[in-house]
Design an enzyme around this catalytic site. Sequence first.
Site, PDB file in Angstrom:
ATOM      1  N   GLY A   1       5.900   8.304   1.583  1.00  0.00           N
ATOM      2  CA  GLY A   1       6.749   7.887   2.581  1.00  0.00           C
ATOM      3  C   GLY A   1       7.752   6.606   2.164  1.00  0.00           C
ATOM      4  N   HIS A   2       6.949   5.474   1.608  1.00  0.00           N
ATOM      5  CA  HIS A   2       7.936   4.167   1.344  1.00  0.00           C
ATOM      6  C   HIS A   2       8.917   4.628   0.020  1.00  0.00           C
ATOM      7  CE1 HIS A   2       4.078   2.348   2.534  1.00  0.00           C
ATOM      8  NE2 HIS A   2       5.023   1.606   3.231  1.00  0.00           N
TER       9      HIS A   2
ATOM     10  N   ASP B   1       8.445   5.075  12.058  1.00  0.00           N
ATOM     11  CA  ASP B   1       8.221   4.058  13.064  1.00  0.00           C
ATOM     12  C   ASP B   1       9.583   4.073  13.927  1.00  0.00           C
ATOM     13  OD1 ASP B   1       5.853   2.438  12.170  1.00  0.00           O
ATOM     14  OD2 ASP B   1       6.690   3.259  10.164  1.00  0.00           O
TER      15      ASP B   1
ATOM     16  N   GLY C   1      11.683   4.082   8.162  1.00  0.00           N
ATOM     17  CA  GLY C   1      11.557   5.246   8.348  1.00  0.00           C
ATOM     18  C   GLY C   1      11.372   5.727   9.755  1.00  0.00           C
TER      19      GLY C   1
ATOM     20  N   GLN D   1      10.304   0.989  16.034  1.00  0.00           N
ATOM     21  CA  GLN D   1      10.498   0.186  15.265  1.00  0.00           C
ATOM     22  C   GLN D   1      12.206   0.181  14.887  1.00  0.00           C
ATOM     23  OE1 GLN D   1       8.310  -1.896  11.780  1.00  0.00           O
ATOM     24  NE2 GLN D   1       9.501  -0.278  10.756  1.00  0.00           N
TER      25      GLN D   1
ATOM     26  N   ALA E   1       0.653  -1.246   0.078  1.00  0.00           N
ATOM     27  CA  ALA E   1       0.040  -0.057   0.203  1.00  0.00           C
ATOM     28  C   ALA E   1       0.792   1.359   0.051  1.00  0.00           C
ATOM     29  CB  ALA E   1      -0.848  -0.041   1.265  1.00  0.00           C
TER      30      ALA E   1
ATOM     31  N   SER F   1       0.114   3.998   5.440  1.00  0.00           N
ATOM     32  CA  SER F   1      -0.940   3.005   4.396  1.00  0.00           C
ATOM     33  C   SER F   1      -2.345   2.988   5.371  1.00  0.00           C
ATOM     34  CB  SER F   1      -0.595   1.781   4.542  1.00  0.00           C
ATOM     35  OG  SER F   1       0.924   1.720   3.729  1.00  0.00           O
ATOM     36  N   ARG F   2      -2.319   3.447   6.648  1.00  0.00           N
ATOM     37  CA  ARG F   2      -3.720   3.264   7.341  1.00  0.00           C
ATOM     38  C   ARG F   2      -4.522   4.478   7.301  1.00  0.00           C
ATOM     39  NH1 ARG F   2      -0.216  -0.076  11.383  1.00  0.00           N
ATOM     40  NH2 ARG F   2      -1.337  -2.248  11.051  1.00  0.00           N
TER      41      ARG F   2
HETATM   42  P1  AMP Z   1       5.287  -0.265   6.248  1.00  0.00           P
HETATM   43  O1  AMP Z   1       4.780  -0.635   5.047  1.00  0.00           O
HETATM   44  O2  AMP Z   1       4.352   0.657   7.064  1.00  0.00           O
HETATM   45  O3  AMP Z   1       5.680  -1.282   7.335  1.00  0.00           O
HETATM   46  O4  AMP Z   1       6.544   0.807   6.290  1.00  0.00           O
HETATM   47  C1  AMP Z   1       7.407   0.330   5.525  1.00  0.00           C
HETATM   48  C2  AMP Z   1       8.795   1.287   5.843  1.00  0.00           C
HETATM   49  O5  AMP Z   1       8.212   2.540   5.232  1.00  0.00           O
HETATM   50  C3  AMP Z   1       9.170   1.466   7.312  1.00  0.00           C
HETATM   51  O6  AMP Z   1      10.308   1.434   7.514  1.00  0.00           O
HETATM   52  C4  AMP Z   1       8.291   2.803   7.662  1.00  0.00           C
HETATM   53  O7  AMP Z   1       9.045   3.497   8.908  1.00  0.00           O
HETATM   54  C5  AMP Z   1       8.455   3.603   6.543  1.00  0.00           C
HETATM   55  N1  AMP Z   1       7.586   4.425   6.245  1.00  0.00           N
HETATM   56  C6  AMP Z   1       6.219   4.373   6.454  1.00  0.00           C
HETATM   57  N2  AMP Z   1       5.692   5.602   6.605  1.00  0.00           N
HETATM   58  C7  AMP Z   1       6.555   6.604   6.493  1.00  0.00           C
HETATM   59  C8  AMP Z   1       6.410   8.048   5.922  1.00  0.00           C
HETATM   60  N3  AMP Z   1       5.613   8.939   6.198  1.00  0.00           N
HETATM   61  N4  AMP Z   1       7.706   8.592   6.132  1.00  0.00           N
HETATM   62  C9  AMP Z   1       8.955   7.856   5.992  1.00  0.00           C
HETATM   63  N5  AMP Z   1       8.842   6.503   6.109  1.00  0.00           N
HETATM   64  C10 AMP Z   1       7.840   5.874   6.237  1.00  0.00           C
END
Ligand code: AMP
Length: 288
Positions: A36-37, A150, A147, A153, A32, A186-187
């Site tokens: 950010g990704h 998190d 990112g 994390q 999703a 994504s949420r």
């Molecule tokens: P996720 O798909 O939510 O597990 O995120 C995958 C990676 O993208 C993780 O390292 C997150 O911290 C990073 N991430 C998610 N949202 C953002 C954002 N808004 N800005 C920067 N990194 C992000």
Amino acid sequence: MKIINSIDQMRALCRAARTNEQRLGFVPTMGALHAGHLALVRAARAQCPATAVSIFVNPTQFGPNEDFAKYPRTLEGDQKMIEAEGISLLFVPTVEEMYPPGAATFVNVEGLNDKLCGRSRPGHFRGVATVVAKLFHIVEPDVAYFGQKDAAQVAVIRKMVRDLAFPLEIVVIPTVRETDGLAMSSRNAYLNPSERKQALVLYRALCRVQTLADQGERAARQLIEAAKNVFRDEPAVRLDYVEIVNQETLEPVNDVSQGALVAVAAFVGSTRLIDNIVLLGTGHTRIA
Ligand code: AMP
């Protein structure tokens, strides 16, 4: 671009990429995809000759009453976005591929797994550390990108990498925000228009803390109280926590003079959102 589903094939292709191009970057995601990704993917592309991305909605990091089943899955669009970034290694394993029947080995980063979101979401960081360790074994990256969004994390992964001597570097990318300040997630797709407006309270609370810290407030208790007051003005949003902690240990700090992580989590309707800023120890602060 071909989607790679099998661990053996992914490992072989990543090894080949490393041999040919030396430095392999890796961006693990749950899909999703949003800007950010893409910031992580672009940083990897800029710094590494080869980059691998994974998309895996990891069941072990979701609690029994959480949103694993309804988590947005938009593989077709994600694939196009990844392709447009010039990525050729996209790993999309099934749950069975990542967790063969009887899989019973987990990575527990003790002391961190019950902090911040780990307290509200028991088992969450155990699931994260386990899947990231497994992905690191499959991809064998030189650099992995995460990112700041998190932040807990990041602390968990950094400690796991250090404790288990993974031969790789962790790079952390600042949080990418919508123009009004909401951290991309994504949420956010779960939010209806009025919840989307209410969700801004997380950012407003963090900005309030930043302003007070800029004005010289050093007491974590005062800063937390100020953040909670901002949430009181948005009663539809249920605060889970606002904490000010050491960025590495995630232990609460009383005084922010040495720098600190300000982390919030809140339920907007049934959607749980998180955000954070880093207060710098020099007396200057910035939104991360
Ligand atoms: P996720 O798909 O939510 O597990 O995120 C995958 C990676 O993208 C993780 O390292 C997150 O911290 C990073 N991430 C998610 N949202 C953002 C954002 N808004 N800005 C920067 N990194 C992000």
